[in-house]
Design a protein around this motif. Structure first.
Motif, PDB file in Angstrom:
ATOM      1  N   GLU A  91       0.912  30.260   6.558  1.00 48.86           N
ATOM      2  CA  GLU A  91       0.118  30.916   7.601  1.00 48.86           C
ATOM      3  C   GLU A  91       0.858  31.009   8.923  1.00 48.86           C
ATOM      4  O   GLU A  91       0.623  31.917   9.709  1.00 48.86           O
ATOM      5  CB  GLU A  91      -1.203  30.166   7.784  1.00 48.86           C
ATOM      6  N   HIS A 135       2.390  34.328   9.111  1.00 51.87           N
ATOM      7  CA  HIS A 135       1.546  35.463   8.752  1.00 51.87           C
ATOM      8  C   HIS A 135       0.215  35.360   9.496  1.00 51.87           C
ATOM      9  O   HIS A 135      -0.115  34.315  10.054  1.00 51.87           O
ATOM     10  CB  HIS A 135       1.309  35.492   7.240  1.00 51.87           C
ATOM     11  N   LYS A 158      -3.603  34.766  10.493  1.00 51.11           N
ATOM     12  CA  LYS A 158      -4.513  33.697  10.099  1.00 51.11           C
ATOM     13  C   LYS A 158      -5.422  34.142   8.959  1.00 51.11           C
ATOM     14  O   LYS A 158      -5.998  35.233   8.992  1.00 51.11           O
ATOM     15  CB  LYS A 158      -5.363  33.272  11.298  1.00 51.11           C
ATOM     16  N   HIS A 198      -3.542  34.331   2.872  1.00 53.83           N
ATOM     17  CA  HIS A 198      -2.851  33.336   2.057  1.00 53.83           C
ATOM     18  C   HIS A 198      -2.139  33.917   0.849  1.00 53.83           C
ATOM     19  O   HIS A 198      -1.354  33.222   0.209  1.00 53.83           O
ATOM     20  CB  HIS A 198      -3.854  32.276   1.568  1.00 53.83           C
ATOM     21  N   TYR A 242      -0.888  42.269   1.824  1.00 54.38           N
ATOM     22  CA  TYR A 242      -1.743  41.081   1.818  1.00 54.38           C
ATOM     23  C   TYR A 242      -2.928  41.347   0.883  1.00 54.38           C
ATOM     24  O   TYR A 242      -3.434  42.476   0.804  1.00 54.38           O
ATOM     25  CB  TYR A 242      -2.248  40.764   3.219  1.00 54.38           C
ATOM     26  N   HIS A 269     -11.069  37.655   9.710  1.00 50.08           N
ATOM     27  CA  HIS A 269      -9.602  37.591   9.728  1.00 50.08           C
ATOM     28  C   HIS A 269      -8.995  38.990   9.607  1.00 50.08           C
ATOM     29  O   HIS A 269      -8.001  39.306  10.284  1.00 50.08           O
ATOM     30  CB  HIS A 269      -9.097  36.711   8.581  1.00 50.08           C
TER      31      HIS A 269
END
Length: 378
Positions: free
Chosen positions: A295, A298, A300, A303, A314, A328
Motif C-alpha cells: 500500500e 499504491h 490506499k 491491494h 487495480y 477508496h
C-alpha cells in the motif's frame, strides 16, 4: 324429561347410539386424538435446542435447518406443540409480498425443562426468550442469515450476547457478531422493506459510537468490520446512500452492504475467502492476478492488481458493495491516476452494477467486469 324429535318423530340423533352418518349413509370419521411425544427422539431435542438458541424460528427455517421434508416438518412441529414443548403464533410483517406468512415458533417452559432434563445447559426461562411482536420480522430475517452461517462453520453471537459483553444499550439495533472459521468478525445489522430515515440515522449513530468506545475482545477490537443485510432493493439503496456520508465509514476496515438473498449465499462462501473468488474469476474471465501490492507504493485500499486486456489494472471486488472500498476508489482522483497510469477494474454483477456505476459516476478511469449472477451456484 323433554325429548327432541326430528321431522319423522324419531328420537333426535344426538341421543342415539352408534356412529354418525351423512345423508348418503357414509360413516363420519371420529375425531382423532392429538398426537403427542411418547418417547423423546434426538430430533425433538435438536429442534428444542435450536429454538432455545435462536428464540424464534419459522416453519421453513426449522424444515431447512434440520433437513426435513415439508410434510415431516409440519408433523414434528405439531407433535411438539401438542406435547406443550413449543408455542406457535402467526407471523406478520416478515414477507411484504404475502398476506399469509405462516407461523413462527418458540420454546415453552415445559420445553426448557425437557432440555434441562436432557443435560443441555439452560440459563433462561421461556419468558426471557419472548420476542416483541414488532421485532419478530427482524429476528426471523436475521435468523435466516445466522442459520446459513452456522451451517458453514461460522460462530454466532446474537444481539443479547453482544449487548451484554460490550455493554451496549438494550435498544440498539445491532443483531449480533458473526466470526468466520478464519477468525474475521463482522457486526451484523439487518434492514426490512421500507426502512425509515429515523431508523437509519439511529443505526449510523450506533456505528459511530462503536468507534469512540474502547471495546475489545481478547485484546483485539471487535468492531472493525460490518455486514449489513437489506431486504428489498429500495432498502438496499437507502442504506448505502445514508452510510456513504457517515463517520463510521471513515473509521472501520470494511462496511459491506448486501441485498438479503444474495448476501446469504455470498457471505458463507467468499466474505473471508477472497482467494477462492480470485481463482474463479481467473478461470472464467480474461485476466490474471499479479502478486499483492504494498500500500505504501499504491493508493490506499488497493491491494490487488491484475493483467486484463493487455493492461495492468487495480482490482476491486464490489460484490460485497463495501462502502469503504467505494470511498477508496473515489479518493483515487484523476491527478493520481494520470501519474499512476492504472485504471480500476470493478468486479460486479448485473443486479449490483447500476448502483455501483451511480456511486462512481465521477470517476472515469474505472471499468466494470460483470460476473455471471449464477456464479454462486457454480
Amino acid at each position: 324429561m323433554l325429548r327432541h324429535f326430528g321431522r319423522t318423530g324419531e328420537l333426535g340423533r344426538q341421543n342415539s347410539p352408534g356412529p354418525r352418518t351423512t345423508k348418503a349413509g357414509d360413516k363420519l370419521a371420529k375425531p382423532t386424538k392429538k398426537q403427542v411425544i411418547k418417547r423423546l427422539q434426538p430430533l425433538d431435542v435438536n429442534i428444542l435446542k435450536t429454538l432455545y438458541d435462536y428464540r424464534i424460528l419459522s416453519t421453513q427455517q426449522i424444515q431447512q435447518h434440520h433437513n426435513l421434508t415439508w410434510r415431516y416438518a409440519y408433523k414434528k412441529i405439531s407433535i411438539l406443540r401438542n406435547t406443550g414443548y413449543i408455542i406457535s403464533k402467526p407471523t406478520k410483517g416478515y414477507n411484504a409480498k404475502q398476506a399469509r406468512q405462516g407461523n413462527h415458533h418458540r420454546i415453552s417452559e415445559t420445553g426448557i425443562a425437557c432440555l434441562r432434563k436432557q443435560g443441555y445447559p439452560v440459563e433462561r426461562r421461556a419468558d426471557d426468550l419472548r420476542v416483541r411482536t414488532y421485532h419478530v420480522p427482524y429476528l426471523l430475517t436475521t435468523n435466516d442469515i445466522f442459520l446459513r452461517l452456522q451451517q458453514a462453520g461460522w460462530t454466532i453471537h446474537d444481539s443479547r450476547h453482544v449487548k451484554r459483553t460490550f455493554n451496549l444499550n438494550r435498544a440498539d439495533n445491532v443483531q449480533g457478531i458473526v466470526t468466520s472459521p478464519n477468525g474475521a468478525a463482522h457486526v451484523v445489522y439487518t434492514f426490512l422493506h421500507g426502512i425509515s430515515a429515523k431508523n437509519l440515522a439511529k443505526t449510523a449513530r450506533e456505528m459511530e459510537m462503536h468507534r469512540t468506545d474502547e471495546r475489545t475482545q481478547a485484546g483485539e477490537r471487535y468492531f472493525e468490520n460490518y455486514a449489513l443485510f437489506a431486504k428489498g432493493q429500495d432498502s438496499f439503496i437507502r442504506v448505502i446512500d445514508r452510510l456513504m456520508d457517515s463517520r463510521a465509514m471513515l473509521q472501520c476496515n470494511s462496511l459491506k452492504v448486501f441485498p438479503l438473498g444474495f448476501g446469504k449465499s455470498y457471505v458463507p462462501l467468499f466474505a473471508d475467502d477472497q482467494a477462492s473468488l480470485h481463482q474463479y474469476v481467473e478461470q472464467n474471465e480474461n485476466l490474471t492476478f499479479k502478486p499483492a501490492v504494498k500500500e505504501s507504493n499504491h493508493p490506499k485500499g488497493f491491494h490487488h492488481m491484475v493483467q486484463h486486456n493487455g493492461e495492468e489494472k487495480y482490482f476491486i471486488n464490489l460484490l460485497d458493495t463495501d462502502i469503504v472500498k467505494i470511498n477508496h476508489v473515489l479518493a483515487y482522483r484523476k491527478d493520481r491516476y494520470m501519474r499512476n497510469g492504472r485504471k480500476v477494474l470493478i468486479l460486479t454483477h448485473a443486479g449490483l452494477r447500476p448502483i455501483h456505476e451511480r456511486l462512481l459516476k465521477h470517476i472515469h478511469h474505472v471499468e466494470f467486469l460483470p460476473i455471471d449472477q449464477d456464479f454462486l451456484n457454480k
